[in-house]
Design an enzyme around this catalytic site. Structure first.
Site, PDB file in Angstrom:
ATOM      1  N   CYS A 161      -1.750  -4.142   6.768  1.00  0.00           N
ATOM      2  CA  CYS A 161      -0.539  -4.329   7.422  1.00  0.00           C
ATOM      3  C   CYS A 161      -0.484  -3.703   9.187  1.00  0.00           C
ATOM      4  O   CYS A 161      -0.248  -4.018   9.937  1.00  0.00           O
ATOM      5  CB  CYS A 161       0.628  -4.584   7.059  1.00  0.00           C
ATOM      6  SG  CYS A 161       0.893  -5.433   5.182  1.00  0.00           S
ATOM      7  N   GLU A 211       0.932 -12.991  15.474  1.00  0.00           N
ATOM      8  CA  GLU A 211      -0.680 -13.510  15.811  1.00  0.00           C
ATOM      9  C   GLU A 211      -1.247 -13.067  16.691  1.00  0.00           C
ATOM     10  O   GLU A 211      -3.187 -12.656  16.778  1.00  0.00           O
ATOM     11  CB  GLU A 211      -0.944 -14.344  15.659  1.00  0.00           C
ATOM     12  CG  GLU A 211      -0.122 -15.317  13.782  1.00  0.00           C
ATOM     13  CD  GLU A 211      -0.447 -16.901  14.577  1.00  0.00           C
ATOM     14  OE1 GLU A 211      -1.521 -17.754  13.747  1.00  0.00           O
ATOM     15  OE2 GLU A 211      -0.134 -16.934  14.815  1.00  0.00           O
ATOM     16  N   ASN A 216     -15.171   9.256 -14.648  1.00  0.00           N
ATOM     17  CA  ASN A 216     -14.984   7.990 -14.733  1.00  0.00           C
ATOM     18  C   ASN A 216     -15.270   7.587 -13.556  1.00  0.00           C
ATOM     19  O   ASN A 216     -15.582   5.715 -14.461  1.00  0.00           O
ATOM     20  CB  ASN A 216     -13.930   7.803 -16.266  1.00  0.00           C
ATOM     21  CG  ASN A 216     -13.745   6.329 -16.619  1.00  0.00           C
ATOM     22  OD1 ASN A 216     -15.544   6.266 -16.965  1.00  0.00           O
ATOM     23  ND2 ASN A 216     -12.499   5.703 -16.258  1.00  0.00           N
ATOM     24  N   LEU A 232     -18.647   5.518 -14.743  1.00  0.00           N
ATOM     25  CA  LEU A 232     -18.517   4.841 -16.276  1.00  0.00           C
ATOM     26  C   LEU A 232     -17.121   3.456 -16.291  1.00  0.00           C
ATOM     27  O   LEU A 232     -17.711   2.677 -16.714  1.00  0.00           O
ATOM     28  CB  LEU A 232     -18.534   5.726 -17.255  1.00  0.00           C
ATOM     29  CG  LEU A 232     -19.437   5.142 -18.773  1.00  0.00           C
ATOM     30  CD1 LEU A 232     -20.706   5.189 -18.166  1.00  0.00           C
ATOM     31  CD2 LEU A 232     -18.974   6.100 -19.664  1.00  0.00           C
ATOM     32  N   CYS A 240      -4.795   0.052   4.109  1.00  0.00           N
ATOM     33  CA  CYS A 240      -3.802  -0.997   4.792  1.00  0.00           C
ATOM     34  C   CYS A 240      -3.954  -1.732   5.256  1.00  0.00           C
ATOM     35  O   CYS A 240      -4.808  -1.406   6.294  1.00  0.00           O
ATOM     36  CB  CYS A 240      -2.275   0.350   4.724  1.00  0.00           C
ATOM     37  SG  CYS A 240      -0.406  -0.309   5.680  1.00  0.00           S
ATOM     38  N   SER A 298     -17.251  13.812 -10.727  1.00  0.00           N
ATOM     39  CA  SER A 298     -17.499  15.723 -10.844  1.00  0.00           C
ATOM     40  C   SER A 298     -18.923  15.532 -10.665  1.00  0.00           C
ATOM     41  O   SER A 298     -19.943  14.487 -10.465  1.00  0.00           O
ATOM     42  CB  SER A 298     -17.722  15.710 -12.755  1.00  0.00           C
ATOM     43  OG  SER A 298     -19.029  14.531 -12.967  1.00  0.00           O
ATOM     44  N   CYS A 352       0.764  -1.448   0.281  1.00  0.00           N
ATOM     45  CA  CYS A 352      -0.361  -0.027  -0.069  1.00  0.00           C
ATOM     46  C   CYS A 352       0.578   1.756   0.383  1.00  0.00           C
ATOM     47  O   CYS A 352       0.062   2.197  -0.215  1.00  0.00           O
ATOM     48  CB  CYS A 352      -0.812  -0.076   1.280  1.00  0.00           C
ATOM     49  SG  CYS A 352      -0.099   0.867   3.151  1.00  0.00           S
TER      50      CYS A 352
HETATM   51  C1  LIG Z   1     -14.543   3.885  -5.016  1.00  0.00           C
HETATM   52  C2  LIG Z   1     -15.799   4.729  -4.559  1.00  0.00           C
HETATM   53  C3  LIG Z   1     -16.254   5.251  -3.943  1.00  0.00           C
HETATM   54  C4  LIG Z   1     -17.672   6.117  -4.036  1.00  0.00           C
HETATM   55  N1  LIG Z   1     -18.583   6.319  -3.073  1.00  0.00           N
HETATM   56  C5  LIG Z   1     -19.371   7.335  -2.822  1.00  0.00           C
HETATM   57  C6  LIG Z   1     -20.564   7.608  -2.042  1.00  0.00           C
HETATM   58  O1  LIG Z   1     -19.889   6.861  -0.627  1.00  0.00           O
HETATM   59  N2  LIG Z   1     -21.550   8.370  -2.157  1.00  0.00           N
HETATM   60  C7  LIG Z   1     -21.792   8.313  -3.052  1.00  0.00           C
HETATM   61  O2  LIG Z   1     -22.712   9.291  -3.075  1.00  0.00           O
HETATM   62  N3  LIG Z   1     -20.869   8.148  -4.591  1.00  0.00           N
HETATM   63  C8  LIG Z   1     -19.773   7.991  -4.208  1.00  0.00           C
HETATM   64  N4  LIG Z   1     -19.567   6.916  -5.155  1.00  0.00           N
HETATM   65  C9  LIG Z   1     -19.742   7.288  -6.713  1.00  0.00           C
HETATM   66  C10 LIG Z   1     -19.887   8.827  -7.321  1.00  0.00           C
HETATM   67  O3  LIG Z   1     -19.919   9.747  -6.798  1.00  0.00           O
HETATM   68  C11 LIG Z   1     -20.239   8.482  -8.396  1.00  0.00           C
HETATM   69  O4  LIG Z   1     -19.538   8.202  -8.836  1.00  0.00           O
HETATM   70  C12 LIG Z   1     -19.328   9.917  -9.015  1.00  0.00           C
HETATM   71  O5  LIG Z   1     -19.931  11.232  -9.004  1.00  0.00           O
HETATM   72  C13 LIG Z   1     -19.915  10.031 -10.425  1.00  0.00           C
HETATM   73  O6  LIG Z   1     -19.134  11.134 -11.121  1.00  0.00           O
HETATM   74  P1  LIG Z   1     -18.019  11.037 -11.900  1.00  0.00           P
HETATM   75  O7  LIG Z   1     -18.026  12.676 -13.429  1.00  0.00           O
HETATM   76  O8  LIG Z   1     -17.045  10.483 -12.029  1.00  0.00           O
HETATM   77  O9  LIG Z   1     -19.056  10.322 -13.783  1.00  0.00           O
HETATM   78  P2  LIG Z   1     -18.990   9.718 -14.886  1.00  0.00           P
HETATM   79  O10 LIG Z   1     -18.671   8.509 -14.640  1.00  0.00           O
HETATM   80  O11 LIG Z   1     -17.274  10.106 -15.600  1.00  0.00           O
HETATM   81  O12 LIG Z   1     -20.439  10.131 -15.523  1.00  0.00           O
HETATM   82  C14 LIG Z   1     -21.224   9.418 -15.213  1.00  0.00           C
HETATM   83  C15 LIG Z   1     -22.595   9.184 -15.808  1.00  0.00           C
HETATM   84  O13 LIG Z   1     -23.196   9.995 -15.632  1.00  0.00           O
HETATM   85  C16 LIG Z   1     -23.259  11.212 -17.138  1.00  0.00           C
HETATM   86  N5  LIG Z   1     -22.265  12.773 -17.177  1.00  0.00           N
HETATM   87  C17 LIG Z   1     -21.696  13.071 -16.737  1.00  0.00           C
HETATM   88  N6  LIG Z   1     -21.405  13.829 -17.122  1.00  0.00           N
HETATM   89  C18 LIG Z   1     -22.693  14.524 -17.743  1.00  0.00           C
HETATM   90  C19 LIG Z   1     -23.038  16.117 -18.332  1.00  0.00           C
HETATM   91  N7  LIG Z   1     -23.069  16.626 -18.083  1.00  0.00           N
HETATM   92  N8  LIG Z   1     -24.175  15.643 -19.062  1.00  0.00           N
HETATM   93  C20 LIG Z   1     -24.603  15.000 -19.240  1.00  0.00           C
HETATM   94  N9  LIG Z   1     -24.738  13.415 -18.782  1.00  0.00           N
HETATM   95  C21 LIG Z   1     -23.340  13.227 -17.603  1.00  0.00           C
HETATM   96  C22 LIG Z   1     -21.911  10.203 -18.362  1.00  0.00           C
HETATM   97  O14 LIG Z   1     -22.504  10.119 -19.046  1.00  0.00           O
HETATM   98  C23 LIG Z   1     -22.586   9.128 -17.560  1.00  0.00           C
HETATM   99  O15 LIG Z   1     -23.624   7.982 -17.514  1.00  0.00           O
HETATM  100  C24 LIG Z   1     -18.198   6.703  -5.684  1.00  0.00           C
HETATM  101  C25 LIG Z   1     -17.595   5.809  -6.691  1.00  0.00           C
HETATM  102  C26 LIG Z   1     -15.871   5.151  -6.470  1.00  0.00           C
HETATM  103  C27 LIG Z   1     -15.987   4.643  -7.777  1.00  0.00           C
HETATM  104  S1  FES Z   2      -1.662  -2.963   2.828  1.00  0.00           S
HETATM  105 FE1  FES Z   2       0.102  -1.698   3.920  1.00  0.00          FE
HETATM  106  S2  FES Z   2       1.798  -2.389   4.381  1.00  0.00           S
HETATM  107 FE2  FES Z   2       1.089  -3.721   3.987  1.00  0.00          FE
END
Ligand SMILES: Cc1cc2nc3c(=O)[nH]c(=O)nc-3n(C[C@H](O)[C@H](O)[C@H](O)COP(=O)(O)OP(=O)(O)OC[C@H]3O[C@@H](n4cnc5c(N)ncnc54)[C@H](O)[C@@H]3O)c2cc1C
Ligand code: FES
Ligand code: FES
Length: 1335
Positions: free
Chosen positions: A154, A1266, A268, A271, A152, A354, A120
Site C-alpha cells: 500500500c 488510482e 527449516n 525443508l 508492503c 543455517s 503488513c
Molecule cells: C523466503 C526465502 C528466500 C530465500 N532466498 C534465498 C536467496 O536469495 N538465495 C539463496 O541462496 N537462498 C535463498 N533461500 C534458501 C535458503 O538459503 C536456504 O533455505 C537455507 O539456507 C537452508 O538452511 P536451513 O537451516 O533453513 O535448512 P533446513 O531447511 O533446516 O534444512 C535443509 C536440508 O539440510 C539438511 N541439513 C541441515 N543441516 C544439516 C547438517 N548439519 N548435516 C546434514 N544435513 C543437514 C536437512 O536435512 C535438510 O535436508 C531462501 C529461502 C527462503 C525461505
Molecule cells: S500492505 Fe502495508 S499498509 Fe497495506
C-alpha cells in the site's frame, strides 16, 4: 493439536508468559500456534513461505557459553513450534497496546503515516523493534537490510522508512528532509518561493523516546534452563511426525544412524517449504539445535571453520569481522560471500537459515554454494563410524555419487580458507529484484595466477540458476590454464562456457537466452575486476583499462529513500478544531501498529466452525467426466464435499460458475470444496478428490490464439474523431508498431477471506468478508442460496488491501462458502492461501496495442489509428468496462486531431481478469506514451518536446467530446519540470553516459490526465447513516469500505467539520449491508467524494434539526444541545444521500460527459541501468499532482506514493508467467516480485499543486486513489531512455520492441552487444517454451 503420552513438554515464553505445550506437533508452525491456538492474531499470515514478512516476530535466546541474550526476527510461518524449546517469543501484542502503552515503534509508524491497510504493519513493527533491541541507533544499511524482508503493497515504503529513520543517528546535513536540495547547497531564494507550502506531515516532536529499560526482560527461567541444559533427547510426537532433539553430538550421530532418512532441521527454510508447498512429510525429524559443536567457530591462519548450525546472519557478522581485520588480498573469498549475504533472502530468513542447511540442501539457485564451491572449502562430517572431510566442490554440488554425505552422516562444520596472494574470487548474481529474490543466474569465480604474472594456474567457475543443480564450467576452465589473462582469453572463455553450460530452449524458468547471456556477462565482469586488481598491484605490468568500462564493477548502492512531500497548508483562519485539510493519522493507524486492528481471519472460531479448501481445475478446457470424492470424505476431520449439485439457487453469474459444472474453462477454476474441522485436514483431503477430465479443443491462452479463433467477449468498442484517412495522406511520416503489456497480480497482503455464519432462523446468514463491494457479495450469496437479500447481512470491518481485486471475486468466493454453510448448517471459514489466490482470482488485463501514427517532421502528431486487445480470461467479469475505460482514457494528455481507437476483449482459457487500480488507463495510456516516444525517436527530437507539442493547451474536448480545461495539466508539467531540474539533470545524464559504457542513465518526464469515476450515474450514488447518542457521541456509517485508503479517516474529518465537534466524538465501526443498503463498490477513486457527500448531507440534516436549540442557547455545549433535542423528541439519527454525478456515455455517437472531473499530474524519473545484467536502480522521482484542496494531505500523498510504487512494479518488475497450456507458474512472492523497499527511488518527492477549485467534489477535493499508478511509467520510459543511450552508442536502431514490464531480462536483451550476439538464437518453433506471453 494431536498428542501422545510419550511426548515431552515443550516450554517457551510468549510475550513474557510461559507456555507449556504437552501436545506439541512438529508440523505446526509458530504462526498457526500464535493465531489459532493461543489467539494472538496480531501476527499475520500472507504468504506462508517466508517471503513477505507479515508474520515477523522476535525470538530471544540465552547462550550459556557467551552468557549473552540474542534477539532476532523470524518468519513465524516457517518456525516449527518444536524448535522453540527454551526460547522467548515476542509478538506485536507483547511490545505495546492501546490498553497499556504503545511502543515508540508502533507510535512512529502510525503517526508517520507508515500504515494504510495495516496488514503488513505488525510485521514491519516487529522487524523494526527487533533491530532496535540490538541497535538502538541503527545505521542506514541496517535499516534497509531489516526492511528488505517485509513487503508492503500500500504505502510505497517511504513513510515506513521515515519512521524508522527517526531512530537513527542525526546528521549534520538535512539529508534532503523537507527540502528540494540538500541544505548544504540550497539556493537562498528557495525557502521564500515555497513559503506557502507545507512539508510537515506529522510532528516529530510528539514522538516518545525509545527507552530500552521499558522492554520485556528475558525470562530468568529460560536462562536457568539454558545454563542447565538437559542432555537427554527431547521428543515431541505429532499426528504424522515425531521431532527428536538430542542433547549431545554422540546422541545425534546415533539417531542419524538409526534414522538415516530423517532430515536434520535447523532453519527449516528449505525443508519447511517442501513440507508446506510440496506436501512432503517425514515420520521423524531430527533437530540438532542443542548440539554445541554445530555452533563452534574456529579461526586459524589458514581460514575459518564455521559450525554448520550457525545462521547466515551469524556467518555474515563473523566474516565481516575478519574482513575488517585482515588485508584485502587474504579475504577475497569472504568478501565474495559477504556480497551475497547482504542480498540473500530477507533478514528474517538470514536469521533462521543455517550455513549447514544451505550447503546440504544444494538448491540450484543457492547464492553461497557456487562461491564456496570454487574456494576449496571442506565439509567436516561425522557419523557413528567416525569423521570425514568431504571437498565442497563441483562434484558435491552436482550431487555426484561418492561426493556427498552418506545418509547417516551429519555436517558438523565447514572450513572456508583464506585467499592466497595471487588468488582472486568474485561472486555475481542477478535476480528479478535487488533484495529478497532468488537469483535468475548467479556465479562464483576464482582464478589463481603464477606469482607476479598474469598466467592462470587455476581457474574455477560455478553457476547457479542454470540447471537442476549448481553447474560447473570445469572443462573450459581446464583448457584456459596456462593462458594469459587478456581479451583473447576472455573471448575464448565466453565461447567455451556457452558451449559447456547447456540450457535447453524449454528449460524450466524460461528466459533461456537471457540466462545464457548472463553467464558470459558475469565472466566479463570477472575478467575486468581481476584485471583492475592486478593493475592496482602493479600498474606498469598490466594494460590500461578505460575508465568508461570500470564503472560497471560498482554494484548499485543500497540507499535509503528520502524526499519531500509538499502540500498547501490550511488557511490560518481555519479553526483548530476543524480537521479538514490537515494531515490526520489513519483512524486505525495505532491499532494497525499494535495488531489490535482485526481482519476477517482474526475473528475467533465459533463452535462447530468448519474450514474450506477447494479443488481447482488442472485443465484449461475440458469436460468433467467424473468426480470421486469418496476418499476425501473418508479423510480425517472431513465433514463434507461440496459440488455444483449442492447449489440451491444460481450457480454463479453470467458465464462465471461458482462451482464448475460439467465443464472447466481455465486452470484454477473451482471444481469442488472440502469442509473439514481444520484447514490442514481440508487441504489434505482436496488431494484425494479424483476428477476425471476429457480435454476439449480449442485451448485459447494468448491474445494471438483468441484472434485466430475469433474468441471475444462483447462487441468491438470504438471511438473516433477527425478524418483519419485524409490525415494520413497529409503527414510527413507514418509509423506502425505494436506493444505488449503484461498483466499484474493485485497482491493485496490479506488474501481473499470470507466467513459465513448461518443463523438459526429464516435462512439468515451473516457474511464477514474482505470485500470492496459488500452489496455485490450480499447479492451473490442471496442468488446462490435462492433467498431474498434481506436475509443476508454482509459485514466489512476493514480490508487488507484490495486494489480492485476485491470487487467481484469476494462475491463468488462468498457464494462458494455460503453453499458449504447451507449444506453443512455450520459456520464456514474460507481463507485463500496465497498460491490459490493468485491462481484463482485473476488480475490486471494484459493488453496488445497496435498503432499506426501519422506525424510531421517537427513531431506534431496528426493522426493515430489504435487497436487494443485485452486478455479477459474465461468469463466477462469487468472486462468490457475495462476496455471501454482504456479507449476513453487512451489519449492521456494529448490532443490528436484525427484519432480512431478500437478495442476488443479476448476470451481465453485463463482465469478471469478483473478490476485493478487504474482500470484500463495504465495500459491504454502506456501504449500512447510508447508511440509518442517512438515519434520523438523517428524525428530525432527529445521526447519531452514532442510531448509538449502534442499536449492539450487550451479548453478543449476529449475524444469522448467532454469539455475540460487543461490549465492544471500544464501547471503540473511545468512545476514538475522545475522541481526536477529536468534540463539540468538531462545534461548530467548525457555527461554520465558519455563517460560510462556499460552503465547508462536515463531520464523521462510523463504528463497525465486521469479522469476519475464511472461512465454511469448510478455508480456515483452513496448513502450514510449518522446517529448522535444522548452523551454527544456520534456514530457514522457510510457505504464506502476502508481498504487502507483512509476513507474512514476522511469521513470522520467531514463529520467533524459539519457537526463542528472534535473528531474524538465520532466513531466509525464496520460497514454492513443492513445499516447502509444498496451500496456500490468502493472504487474508481471517488469513494471519499461520494460517501463524503452522503455523510455531509446527513450531518447537515442533523444540524438543521439542532439549529433552533443551538440558537436559543448559543453558549451551550454540544452535549447540552443533544440532550435538549432528545427531550424535545427530535430524532438524532438520519440517513444522508448523494445521488451522484451525471454521467452517461453514448457509444453509438462516441460522446459522453462521463467524468465529474480530471486529475492532472506529471512525474519525472531518473534511473541507471547495468547493460550487462539488465539490473536498474531508481535514482530519483518527482511527482506533481493536482490534488486540489486535499481533505487529508497525509492520506492523499500516501495514496500517490503507494500507487506510484505499485505502478513502478507494474511497468518494471512484476511478471506473471503462464505455461503454453495456461497454467500460472508465478503463484507466490517467491516467483512474483512486487516492489520492495529497495525499489523505491532514492530521492522521492511528491508535491500537490497549489490548490485550484474543484466545485464538483466535497470541499473542492479530488480523488487520488488510482491516478499515480500510471506515473510509474515514468520509470519505464527513463529505462527506455537509458537503453536508447546504450543502443545509440552500439550503433543499433533507435526503435526496438520495448514491452512492459521492463524487466532485467528485457533491458539486458535490448542492450545488444558481443555477449548477446554470442548466444545462438533458438528457433522458438522447434520446442515448447516454458512460458508464453499472453498478450
Ligand atoms: C523466503 C526465502 C528466500 C530465500 N532466498 C534465498 C536467496 O536469495 N538465495 C539463496 O541462496 N537462498 C535463498 N533461500 C534458501 C535458503 O538459503 C536456504 O533455505 C537455507 O539456507 C537452508 O538452511 P536451513 O537451516 O533453513 O535448512 P533446513 O531447511 O533446516 O534444512 C535443509 C536440508 O539440510 C539438511 N541439513 C541441515 N543441516 C544439516 C547438517 N548439519 N548435516 C546434514 N544435513 C543437514 C536437512 O536435512 C535438510 O535436508 C531462501 C529461502 C527462503 C525461505
Ligand atoms: S500492505 Fe502495508 S499498509 Fe497495506
Ligand atoms: S506469511 Fe510468513 S513470510 Fe509471508
Amino acid at each position: 493439536m494431536s498428542h501422545s503420552k510419550e511426548s515431552d513438554e515443550l516450554i517457551f515464553f510468549v510475550n513474557g508468559k510461559k507456555v507449556i505445550e504437552r501436545n506439541a506437533d512438529p508440523e505446526v508452525n509458530l504462526l498457526f500456534y500464535l493465531r489459532k491456538v493461543i489467539r494472538l492474531t496480531g501476527t499475520k499470515y500472507s504468504c506462508g513461505g517466508g517471503d513477505c514478512g507479515a508474520c515477523t516476530v522476535m525470538i530471544s535466546r540465552y547462550h550459556p557459553v557467551s552468557e549473552k541474550i540474542s534477539h532476532f526476527s523470524v518468519a513465524a510461518c516457517l518456525v516449527p513450534i518444536c524448535s522453540l524449546h527454551g526460547a522467548a517469543v515476542t509478538t506485536v501484542e507483547g511490545i505495546g497496546s492501546t490498553k497499556t502503552r504503545i511502543h515508540p515503534v508502533q507510535e512512529r509508524i502510525a503517526k508517520g503515516h507508515g500504515t494504510q491497510c495495516g496488514f503488513c504493519t505488525p510485521g514491519m513493527v516487529m522487524s523494526i523493534y527487533t533491530l532496535l533491541r540490538s541497535h538502538p541507533e541503527p545505521s542506514m544499511e541496517q535499516i534497509m537490510e531489516t526492511l528488505s524482508g517485509n513487503l508492503c503493497r500500500c504505502t510505497g515504503y517511504r513513510a515506513i522508512v521515515e519512521s524508522v529513520k527517526s531512530f537513527g543517528p542525526s546528521s549534520s546535513c538535512c539529508q534532503m528532509n523537507g527540502r528540494w536540495k540538500c541544505c548544504l547547497d540550497e539556493d537562498k531564494n528557495e525557502p521564500k518561493k515555497r513559503a506557502s507550502l507545507c512539508t510537515k506531515l506529522y510532528e516529530k516532536e510528539e514522538f516518545q523516546p525509545l527507552d530500552p529499560t521499558q522492554e520485556l526482560i528475558f525470562p530468568p527461567e529460560l536462562m536457568r534452563m539454558a545454563k542447565d541444559p538437559q542432555k537427554r533427547a527431547l521428543t515431541f510426537r505429532g499426528e504424522r511426525t515425531t521431532w527428536i532433539a538430542p542433547g549431545t553430538l554422540k546422541d545425534l550421530l546415533e539417531l542419524k544412524m538409526k534414522h538415516p532418512s530423517a532430515p536434520l532441521v535447523i532453519g527449516n527454510t528449505s525443508l519447511g517449504l517442501a513440507m508446506k508447498f510440496k506436501d512432503v512429510s517425514y515420520p521423524i525429524i531430527i533437530s540438532p539445535a542443542r548440539i554445541l559443536e554445530l555452533f563452534a567457530v574456529t579461526n586459524t591462519k589458514e581460514g575459518l571453520t564455521l559450525g554448520a548450525g550457525l545462521s547466515l546472519t551469524q556467518v555474515k557478522d563473523i566474516l565481516a569481522d575478519v574482513v575488517s581485520r585482515l588485508p584485502k588480498e587474504r579475504t577475497q573469498m569472504y568478501c565474495a560471500l559477504l556480497k551475497h549475504l547482504r542480498t540473500l533472502a530477507g533478514q528474517q530468513i538470514r536469521n533462521m537459515a543455517s550455513i549447514g542447511g544451505h550447503i546440504i540442501s544444494r538448491q540450484p539457485t543457492s547464492d553461497l554454494n557456487p562461491v564456496l564451491g570454487v574456494g576449496n572449502c571442506i565439509l567436516n562430517v561425522a557419523s557413528t563410524e567416525g569423521t570425514q572431510q568431504i571437498p565442497l566442490n563441483d562434484r558435491f554440488l552436482a550431487r555426484l555419487p561418492g561426493a556427498s554425505l552418506k545418509p547417516n552422516q551429519v555436517l558438523v562444520s565447514v572450513f572456508v580458507p583464506l585467499s592466497k596472494k595471487w588468488e582472486f574470487v568474485s561472486a555475481f548474481r542477478q535476480a528479478p529484484r535487488h533484495q529478497n529474490a532468488l537469483a535468475v543466474v548467479n556465479a562464483g569465480m576464482r582464478v589463481v595466477f603464477k606469482e607476479n604474472t598474469s598466467t592462470v594456474t587455476d581457474l574455477s567457475i560455478l553457476y547457479g540458476g542454470i540447471g537442476t543443480t549448481v553447474v560447473s564450467a570445469n572443462k573450459s576452465c581446464q583448457q584456459l590454464i596456462g593462458r594469459c589473462w587478456d581479451e583473447e582469453l576472455l573471448n575464448e572463455a565466453c565461447r567455451m562456457v556457452l558451449e559447456e553450460i547447456s540450457l535447453p530452449p524449454s528449460a524450466p524458468g524460461g528466459m533461456v537466452n537471457y540466462r545464457k547471456t548472463l553467464t558470459t556477462s558475469f565472466l566479463y565482469k570477472f575478467y575486468l575486476d581481476v584485471l583492475r586488481q592486478l593493475k592496482m598491484r602493479d600498474p606498469c605490468r598490466y594494460p590500461d583499462i578505460s575508465k568508461n568500462l570500470l564503472r560497471i564493477l560498482e554494484d548499485f548502492p543500497l540507499t535509503m529513500p528520502h524526499g519531500m512531500q509538499s502540500f498547501k497548508a490550511v488557511d490560518s483562519q481555519q479553526p483548530l478544531r476543524d480537521p479538514v485539510g490537515r494531515p490526520i493519522m489513519h483512524q486505525s493507524g495505532i491499532k494497525h501498529a499494535t495488531g489490535e486492528a482485526g481482519f476477517c481471519d482474526d475473528m475467533s472460531a465459533l463452535a462447530e466452525e468448519l474450514f474450506l479448501a477447494v479443488v481447482t481445475s488442472s485443465k484449461p478446457h475440458a469436460r468433467i467426466i467424473s468426480l470421486d470424492a469418496s476418499e476425501a470424505l473418508a479423510s480425517p476431520g472431513v465433514v463434507d464435499v461440496i459440488t455444483a449439485q449442492d447449489v440451491p439457487g444460481d450457480n454463479g453469474r453470467e458465464e462465471e460458475s461458482l462451482y464448475a459444472q460439467d465443464e472447466v474453462i481455465c486452470v484454477g477454476q473451482i471444481v469442488c470444496a472440502v469442509a473439514a474441522d481444520s484447514y490442514a485436514h481440508a487441504k489434505q483431503a482436496t488431494k484425494r478428490v479424483k476428477v476425471l477430465y476429457k480435454d476439449v479443443e480449442p485451448v485459447i491462452v494468448t491474445v494471438q490464439d483468441a484472434l485466430r479463433y475469433e474468441s471475444f467477449i462483447g462487441p468491438e468498442k470504438k471511438l473516433e474523431q477527425g478524418n483519419l484517412q485524409s490525415a494520413f495522406q497529409c503527414v510527413d511520416q507514418i509509423l506502425e508498431g505494436e506493444v505488449h503489456f503484461g498483466g499484474q497480480e493485485h497482491f493485496y497482503m490479506e488474501t481473499q477471506s470470507v466467513r459465513v455464519v448461518p443463523k438459526a432462523e429464516d435462512k439468515q446468514m451473516d457474511i464477514y468478508v474482505s470485500s470492496q463491494d459488500a452489496a455485490f457479495t450480499q447479492e451473490m450469496v442471496a442468488r446462490t442460496l435462492g433467498i431474498p437479500k434481506n436475509r443476508i447481512n454482509c459485514h466489512v470491518k476493514r480490508v487488507g488491501g484490495a486494489f480492485g481485486g476485491k470487487s467481484s471475486k469476494p462475491g463468488l468466493l462468498a457464494g462458494v462458502a455460503a453453499v458449504a454453510a447451507h449444506k453443512t448448517g455450520r459456520p464456514i471459514r474460507f481463507i485463500l492461501e496465497r498460491g490459490d489466490d493468485m491462481l484463482i482470482t485473476g488480475g490486471r488485463h494484459p493488453l496488445l496495442g497496435k498503432y499506426k501514427i501519422g506525424f510531421m517532421n517537427n513531431g506534431k502528431i496528426k493522426a493515430a489509428d489504435i487497436q487494443f486487445y485485452i486478455n479477459g480470461g474465461c468469463t466477462p467479469d469487468d472486462s468490457e468496462l475495462v476496455i471501454e475505460y482504456a479507449l476513453l482514457k487512451l489519449e492521456n494528455a494529448y490532443k490528436i486531431p484525427n484519432l480512431r481507437v478500437r478495442g476488443r476483449v479476448c476470451k481465453t482459457n485463463l482465469p478471469s481478469n478483473t478490476a485493478f487500480r487504474g482500470f484500463g488507463f495504465p495500459q491504454g495510456a502506456f501504449v500512447t506514451e510508447t508511440w509518442v516516444s517512438a515519434v520523438a525517436a523517428k524525428c530525432h527530437l527529445p521526447p519531452e518536446k514532442v510531448r509538449e507539442l502534442n499536449m492539450y493547451k487550451t479548453i478543449d474536448r476529449t475524444i469522448h467530446k467532454q469539455e475540460f480545461d487543461p490549465k492544471n495539466l500544464i501547471r503540473c508539467w511545468e512545476t514538475c519540470m522545475e522541481n526536477s531540474s529536468y534540463y539540468c539533470r538531462k545534461k548530467a545524464v548525457d555527461e554520465f553516459n558519455q563517460q560510462s559504457f556499460w552503465k547508462k542513465r536515463g531520464i523521462a518526464i510523463i504528463p497525465m490526465k486521469f479522469s476519475v469515476g464511472f461512465p454511469k450515474t448510478f455508480y456515483y450514488q452513496a448513502a450514510a447513516l449518522v446517529q448522535i447518542y444522548t452523551d454527544g457521541s456520534v456514530l457514522v456509517a457510510h457505504g464506502g469500505v476502508e481498504l487502507g485508503q483512509g476513507i474512514n479517516t476522511k469521513m470522520i474529518q467531514v463529520a467533524s467539520r459539519e457537526l463542528k465537534i472534535p473528531m474524538s466524538y465520532i466513531h466509525l465501526d464496520e460497514m454492513n449491508t443492513m445499516t447502509v443498503p444498496n451500496t456500490v463498490a468502493t472504487a474508481g477513486s471517488v469513494g471519499a467524494d461520494v460517501n463524503g457527500r452522503a455523510v455531509q448531507n446527513a450531518c447537515q440534516i442533523l444540524m438543521e434539526r439542532l439549529e433552533p436549540i443551538m440558537s436559543r442557547n448559543p453558549n451551550g455545549t454540544w452535549e447540552e444541545w443533544v440532550n435538549e433535542a432528545f427531550i424535545q423528541s427530535i430524532s438524532l439519527s438520519t440517513t444522508g444521500y448523494f445521488r451522484g454525478y451525471k454521467a452517461d456515455m453514448d457509444w453509438e455517437k462516441g460522446e459522453g460527459d462521463i467524468y465529474p472531473y480530471f486529475v492532472f499530474g506529471a512525474a519525472c524519473s531518473e534511473v541507471e541501468i547495468d547493460c550487462l545484467t539488465g539490473a536498474h536502480k531508481n535514482i530519483r522521482t518527482d511527482i506533481v499532482m493536482d490534488g486540489s484542496f486535499s481533505i487529508n494531505p497525509a492520506v492523499d500523498i500516501g495514496q500517490i506514493e503507494g500507487a506510484f510504487v505499485q505502478g513502478l512494479g507494474l511497468y518494471t518488475l512484476e511478471e506473471l508467467r503462464y505455461s503454453p497450456e495456461g497454467v500460472l507458474h508465478t503463484r507466490g512472492p517467491n516467483q512474483y516480485k512486487i516492489p520492495s523497499v529497495t525499489d523505491v527511488p532514492e530521492e522521492f518527492h511528491v508535491s500537490l499543486l497549489t490548490p485550484t477549485e474543484n466545485p464538483k467534489a466535497i470541499y473542492s477535493s479530488k480523488g487520488l486513489g488510482e491516478a499515480a499508478m500510471f506515473l510509474g511509467s515514468s520509470v519505464f520510459f527513463a529505462i527506455a531512455d537509458a537503453v536508447a543511450a546504450a543502443r545509440k552508442e552500439r550503433g543499433l536502431p533507435p526503435i526496438w520492441a520495448m514491452n512492459s514490464p521492463a524487466t532485467a531480462e528485457l533491458i539486458r536483451m535490448a542492450c545488444e552487444d558481443q555477449f548477446t550476439n554470442l548466444v545462438p538464437q533458438t528457433d522458438s518453433k522447434c520446442c515448447k517454451p516454458w512460458s508464453v506471453p499472453v498478450a
